[in-house]
Design a protein around this motif. Structure first.
Motif, PDB file in Angstrom:
ATOM      1  N   ALA A  20       0.817  -1.223   0.000  1.00 38.22           N
ATOM      2  CA  ALA A  20       0.000   0.000   0.000  1.00 38.22           C
ATOM      3  C   ALA A  20       0.844   1.264   0.000  1.00 38.22           C
ATOM      4  CB  ALA A  20      -0.939  -0.003   1.208  1.00 38.22           C
ATOM      5  N   GLY A  21       2.110   1.175   0.391  1.00 41.36           N
ATOM      6  CA  GLY A  21       2.978   2.340   0.450  1.00 41.36           C
ATOM      7  C   GLY A  21       3.684   2.675  -0.858  1.00 41.36           C
ATOM      8  N   ARG A  22       3.530   1.824  -1.868  1.00 36.95           N
ATOM      9  CA  ARG A  22       4.139   2.124  -3.170  1.00 36.95           C
ATOM     10  C   ARG A  22       3.404   3.269  -3.837  1.00 36.95           C
ATOM     11  NH1 ARG A  22       4.309  -2.911  -6.802  1.00 36.95           N
ATOM     12  NH2 ARG A  22       5.116  -1.398  -8.281  1.00 36.95           N
ATOM     13  N   THR A  23       4.096   3.937  -4.755  1.00 38.64           N
ATOM     14  CA  THR A  23       3.415   5.010  -5.481  1.00 38.64           C
ATOM     15  C   THR A  23       2.491   4.415  -6.532  1.00 38.64           C
ATOM     16  OG1 THR A  23       5.098   5.264  -7.202  1.00 38.64           O
ATOM     17  CG2 THR A  23       5.355   6.602  -5.181  1.00 38.64           C
ATOM     18  N   LEU A  24       1.421   5.137  -6.788  1.00 36.32           N
ATOM     19  CA  LEU A  24       0.503   4.736  -7.850  1.00 36.32           C
ATOM     20  C   LEU A  24       1.238   4.689  -9.179  1.00 36.32           C
ATOM     21  CD1 LEU A  24      -2.288   4.089  -8.968  1.00 36.32           C
ATOM     22  CD2 LEU A  24      -2.753   6.557  -9.001  1.00 36.32           C
ATOM     23  N   LEU A  25       2.128   5.640  -9.420  1.00 32.09           N
ATOM     24  CA  LEU A  25       2.899   5.663 -10.660  1.00 32.09           C
ATOM     25  C   LEU A  25       3.645   4.355 -10.869  1.00 32.09           C
ATOM     26  CD1 LEU A  25       4.047   7.142 -13.147  1.00 32.09           C
ATOM     27  CD2 LEU A  25       5.831   8.047 -11.641  1.00 32.09           C
ATOM     28  N   SER A  26       4.331   3.866  -9.842  1.00 29.53           N
ATOM     29  CA  SER A  26       5.107   2.628 -10.011  1.00 29.53           C
ATOM     30  C   SER A  26       4.198   1.435 -10.258  1.00 29.53           C
ATOM     31  CB  SER A  26       6.030   2.383  -8.807  1.00 29.53           C
ATOM     32  OG  SER A  26       5.287   2.022  -7.659  1.00 29.53           O
ATOM     33  N   VAL A  27       3.046   1.382  -9.617  1.00 25.99           N
ATOM     34  CA  VAL A  27       2.122   0.268  -9.834  1.00 25.99           C
ATOM     35  C   VAL A  27       1.547   0.322 -11.252  1.00 25.99           C
ATOM     36  CG1 VAL A  27      -0.086  -0.743  -9.113  1.00 25.99           C
ATOM     37  CG2 VAL A  27       1.590  -0.027  -7.386  1.00 25.99           C
ATOM     38  N   LEU A  28       1.153   1.507 -11.700  1.00 24.56           N
ATOM     39  CA  LEU A  28       0.613   1.629 -13.055  1.00 24.56           C
ATOM     40  C   LEU A  28       1.634   1.181 -14.093  1.00 24.56           C
ATOM     41  CD1 LEU A  28      -1.212   5.079 -12.821  1.00 24.56           C
ATOM     42  CD2 LEU A  28      -2.292   2.821 -12.972  1.00 24.56           C
ATOM     43  N   ARG A  29       2.848   1.676 -13.971  1.00 26.62           N
ATOM     44  CA  ARG A  29       3.880   1.397 -14.974  1.00 26.62           C
ATOM     45  C   ARG A  29       4.450  -0.016 -14.845  1.00 26.62           C
ATOM     46  NH1 ARG A  29       5.831   5.176 -18.113  1.00 26.62           N
ATOM     47  NH2 ARG A  29       7.890   4.200 -18.205  1.00 26.62           N
ATOM     48  N   ASP A  30       4.814  -0.404 -13.636  1.00 21.70           N
ATOM     49  CA  ASP A  30       5.558  -1.647 -13.446  1.00 21.70           C
ATOM     50  C   ASP A  30       4.675  -2.883 -13.305  1.00 21.70           C
ATOM     51  OD1 ASP A  30       7.785   0.013 -13.484  1.00 21.70           O
ATOM     52  OD2 ASP A  30       7.961   0.062 -11.289  1.00 21.70           O
ATOM     53  N   ASP A  31       3.522  -2.745 -12.672  1.00 24.29           N
ATOM     54  CA  ASP A  31       2.665  -3.904 -12.424  1.00 24.29           C
ATOM     55  C   ASP A  31       1.571  -4.054 -13.483  1.00 24.29           C
ATOM     56  OD1 ASP A  31       4.220  -3.693 -10.139  1.00 24.29           O
ATOM     57  OD2 ASP A  31       2.562  -3.956  -8.746  1.00 24.29           O
ATOM     58  N   LEU A  32       1.030  -2.927 -13.949  1.00 29.33           N
ATOM     59  CA  LEU A  32      -0.084  -2.988 -14.891  1.00 29.33           C
ATOM     60  C   LEU A  32       0.329  -2.668 -16.326  1.00 29.33           C
ATOM     61  CD1 LEU A  32      -2.866  -1.346 -12.680  1.00 29.33           C
ATOM     62  CD2 LEU A  32      -2.398  -3.785 -13.075  1.00 29.33           C
ATOM     63  N   ASP A  33       1.596  -2.356 -16.538  1.00 34.39           N
ATOM     64  CA  ASP A  33       2.148  -2.074 -17.864  1.00 34.39           C
ATOM     65  C   ASP A  33       1.410  -0.933 -18.572  1.00 34.39           C
ATOM     66  OD1 ASP A  33       4.167  -2.530 -19.739  1.00 34.39           O
ATOM     67  OD2 ASP A  33       2.892  -3.843 -20.942  1.00 34.39           O
ATOM     68  N   LEU A  34       0.959   0.050 -17.796  1.00 33.68           N
ATOM     69  CA  LEU A  34       0.328   1.252 -18.346  1.00 33.68           C
ATOM     70  C   LEU A  34       1.384   2.345 -18.365  1.00 33.68           C
ATOM     71  CD1 LEU A  34      -3.105   0.997 -16.524  1.00 33.68           C
ATOM     72  CD2 LEU A  34      -2.631   0.547 -18.947  1.00 33.68           C
ATOM     73  N   THR A  58      -4.474  14.197 -10.493  1.00 32.25           N
ATOM     74  CA  THR A  58      -3.675  13.818  -9.333  1.00 32.25           C
ATOM     75  C   THR A  58      -2.291  13.400  -9.791  1.00 32.25           C
ATOM     76  OG1 THR A  58      -5.697  13.022  -8.263  1.00 32.25           O
ATOM     77  CG2 THR A  58      -3.614  12.261  -7.340  1.00 32.25           C
ATOM     78  N   LYS A  59      -1.278  13.834  -9.079  1.00 35.66           N
ATOM     79  CA  LYS A  59       0.104  13.456  -9.401  1.00 35.66           C
ATOM     80  C   LYS A  59       0.373  12.065  -8.832  1.00 35.66           C
ATOM     81  CE  LYS A  59       1.317  18.270  -9.520  1.00 35.66           C
ATOM     82  NZ  LYS A  59       1.886  19.403  -8.776  1.00 35.66           N
ATOM     83  N   SER A  60       0.508  11.108  -9.724  1.00 33.46           N
ATOM     84  CA  SER A  60       0.632   9.713  -9.300  1.00 33.46           C
ATOM     85  C   SER A  60       1.975   9.401  -8.657  1.00 33.46           C
ATOM     86  CB  SER A  60       0.356   8.770 -10.479  1.00 33.46           C
ATOM     87  OG  SER A  60       1.325   8.919 -11.499  1.00 33.46           O
ATOM     88  N   CYS A  61       2.981  10.250  -8.881  1.00 33.17           N
ATOM     89  CA  CYS A  61       4.285   9.999  -8.253  1.00 33.17           C
ATOM     90  C   CYS A  61       4.247  10.289  -6.755  1.00 33.17           C
ATOM     91  CB  CYS A  61       5.400  10.809  -8.920  1.00 33.17           C
ATOM     92  SG  CYS A  61       5.395  12.580  -8.535  1.00 33.17           S
ATOM     93  N   GLY A  70     -10.284   1.390  -4.313  1.00 34.19           N
ATOM     94  CA  GLY A  70     -11.707   1.652  -4.331  1.00 34.19           C
ATOM     95  C   GLY A  70     -12.094   2.924  -5.078  1.00 34.19           C
ATOM     96  N   LYS A  71     -11.121   3.670  -5.559  1.00 36.55           N
ATOM     97  CA  LYS A  71     -11.409   4.886  -6.312  1.00 36.55           C
ATOM     98  C   LYS A  71     -11.243   4.608  -7.804  1.00 36.55           C
ATOM     99  CE  LYS A  71     -10.209   7.889  -2.536  1.00 36.55           C
ATOM    100  NZ  LYS A  71      -9.513   9.080  -2.101  1.00 36.55           N
ATOM    101  N   ARG A  72     -11.867   5.455  -8.615  1.00 38.38           N
ATOM    102  CA  ARG A  72     -11.803   5.300 -10.075  1.00 38.38           C
ATOM    103  C   ARG A  72     -10.563   6.023 -10.599  1.00 38.38           C
ATOM    104  NH1 ARG A  72     -14.414   8.017 -14.789  1.00 38.38           N
ATOM    105  NH2 ARG A  72     -14.672   9.735 -13.338  1.00 38.38           N
ATOM    106  N   ILE A  73      -9.674   5.267 -11.221  1.00 34.49           N
ATOM    107  CA  ILE A  73      -8.422   5.792 -11.766  1.00 34.49           C
ATOM    108  C   ILE A  73      -8.538   5.793 -13.288  1.00 34.49           C
ATOM    109  CG2 ILE A  73      -5.929   5.430 -11.950  1.00 34.49           C
ATOM    110  CD1 ILE A  73      -6.293   3.685  -9.304  1.00 34.49           C
ATOM    111  N   VAL A  74      -8.191   6.929 -13.906  1.00 34.58           N
ATOM    112  CA  VAL A  74      -8.169   7.010 -15.370  1.00 34.58           C
ATOM    113  C   VAL A  74      -6.783   7.466 -15.783  1.00 34.58           C
ATOM    114  CG1 VAL A  74      -9.126   8.100 -17.441  1.00 34.58           C
ATOM    115  CG2 VAL A  74     -10.638   7.523 -15.528  1.00 34.58           C
ATOM    116  N   THR A  75      -6.166   6.700 -16.672  1.00 35.90           N
ATOM    117  CA  THR A  75      -4.873   7.047 -17.245  1.00 35.90           C
ATOM    118  C   THR A  75      -5.099   7.479 -18.691  1.00 35.90           C
ATOM    119  OG1 THR A  75      -4.366   4.854 -18.137  1.00 35.90           O
ATOM    120  CG2 THR A  75      -3.781   5.255 -15.814  1.00 35.90           C
ATOM    121  N   ILE A  76      -4.048   7.930 -19.338  1.00 36.99           N
ATOM    122  CA  ILE A  76      -4.159   8.356 -20.737  1.00 36.99           C
ATOM    123  C   ILE A  76      -4.691   7.221 -21.613  1.00 36.99           C
ATOM    124  CG2 ILE A  76      -1.767   7.806 -21.376  1.00 36.99           C
ATOM    125  CD1 ILE A  76      -3.723  10.972 -22.451  1.00 36.99           C
TER     126      ILE A  76
END
Length: 157
Positions: A20-34, A58-61, A70-76
């Motif tokens: 839970a302490g990881r940044t959203l940016l790292s999860v999007l890029r590294d785990d979800l390949d977005l 929101t700044k994902s870094c 539980g929130k709705r996240i939208v990426t490019i």
């Protein structure tokens, strides 16, 4: 430390296993390949990493993934619908509002948030609303033109 097992990204429930302490940016890029969400400064100063969280830019870094469960996240990657570019994506292409393109995903998502708050902004409101989004190539006049163009076509999510 707590674990996050699922995120709502681009309208789909995505399974993950992330601290839970990881940044959203790292999860999007590294785990979800977005990889459309860019790592810029890593300090929240450039806004290249901007995504929408429940419709808010929101700044994902700077955002911990635990804070967005539980929130709705939208990426490019989630802006286009049924094979059609979002009006802001098309406007950025039409206005040639990018050179290197590194800031473009964050700029577009920041502009989506701006147009949600102010559907028909003046140029001064665009400049003010996009304050903090840094383009190292300096295409600011074309970015303003693109946002103005999209506002005329309904540049909202």
């Amino acid at each position: 430390m707590a674990r996050i097992m699922q995120l709502d990204v681009n309208g789909a429930k995505r399974r993950i296993d992330a601290d839970a302490g990881r940044t959203l940016l790292s999860v999007l890029r590294d785990d979800l390949d977005l990889t459309g969400t860019k790592y810029g400064c890593g300090e929240g100063q450039c806004a290249a990493c901007t995504v929408l969280i429940d419709g808010q830019p929101t700044k994902s870094c700077l955002t911990k993934v635990g804070a967005v469960a539980g929130k709705r996240i939208v990426t490019i990657e989630g802006l286009a619908r049924e094979g059609e570019l979002h009006p802001l994506q098309q406007a950025f292409l039409d206005a040639e509002a990018m050179q290197c393109g590194w800031c473009t995903p964050g700029m577009i998502l920041g502009a989506v948030g701006l147009l949600e708050r102010t559907p028909h902004p003046s140029d001064a409101e665009i400049v003010s609303g996009m304050n903090g989004h840094i383009c190292r190539c300096g295409t600011y006049p074309r970015i303003v033109a693109a946002i103005r163009q999209a506002s005329k076509k309904g540049g909202r999510v």
